[in-house]
Write an enzyme that holds these catalytic residues in place. Structure first.
Site, short mmCIF file in Angstrom:
data_model
loop_
_atom_site.label_atom_id
_atom_site.label_comp_id
_atom_site.label_asym_id
_atom_site.label_seq_id
_atom_site.Cartn_x
_atom_site.Cartn_y
_atom_site.Cartn_z
N GLU A 1 -4.45 0.41 5.82
CA GLU A 1 -4.87 0.59 4.44
C GLU A 1 -6.07 -0.32 4.22
O GLU A 1 -6.04 -1.50 4.57
CB GLU A 1 -3.73 0.25 3.48
N ASP B 1 6.14 -2.57 1.10
CA ASP B 1 5.14 -2.73 2.17
C ASP B 1 5.45 -1.83 3.37
O ASP B 1 4.55 -1.32 4.02
CB ASP B 1 5.08 -4.19 2.64
N ASP C 1 0.30 -1.75 6.59
CA ASP C 1 -0.05 -2.23 5.26
C ASP C 1 -0.26 -3.72 5.43
O ASP C 1 0.69 -4.50 5.40
CB ASP C 1 1.06 -1.93 4.26
#
Length: 175
Positions: A64, A137, A8
């Site tokens: 992501e 996260d 992330d």
């Protein structure tokens, strides 16, 4: 078994999670100070990610995808870390795939509009963790890795890989 590094990306907080099958191998958070020079921030997080890659030797890196939001500074940080990780993946010849937030939510919870709490709870359940990974996260990075086990063209059986590749091809033609 395939080892996947889910990331992330972020410049202040960058979550990472390594999984193999449905087992979390290692996960955590890389940080940098907003007051530091951007070159040093990207360099520090990039160096940490490269050390993780050298140590754990993942078969796939899953990121992501940057999505539009009003905070340009945040989008820039995500893009900078994503670019650094793409260069690392290239250098180490590791396949890298991007997944949208809705793809990740759908793969992990079965619903593309799930909230962060639902995603985090399913991450803990799927990986058999006694606690929800924190901060968000880290849970998000593990969710990206879980998504890659289901949606990546580089994982699964030969038949699954062909099906995913065909679905991606069809989606790219549709728009």
């Amino acid at each position: 078994m395939t080892v996947i590094l889910g990331v992330d990306p972020g410049l202040t907080r960058c979550g990472f999670g390594l999984i193999s099958g449905v087992k979390a191998m290692r996960f955590g958070l890389l940080t940098s100070l907003p007051s530091a020079d951007p070159r040093d921030r990207v360099g520090s997080i990039s160096a940490s990610l490269e050390e993780i890659i050298k140590d754990q030797k993942p078969d796939l890196i899953a990121l992501e995808r940057v999505f539009a939001q009003s905070n340009l500074r945040s989008v820039m940080g995500v893009a900078q870390i994503s670019g650094a990780l793409m260069a690392i993946a290239h250098r180490h010849q590791i396949p890298l795939e991007f997944f949208t937030p809705s793809q990740v939510k759908l793969a992990v919870t079965g619903h593309g509009r799930a909230d962060k709490a639902q995603v985090a709870k399913m991450v803990a359940s799927t990986l058999g963790l006694s606690e929800i990974p924190k901060p968000a996260d880290v849970a998000d990075a593990l969710a990206v890795a879980i998504c890659a086990t289901k949606k990546s063209s580089a994982t699964g059986t030969d038949a699954q890989k062909k099906w995913v590749a065909a679905a991606k091809s069809a989606n790219s033609r549709i728009g």
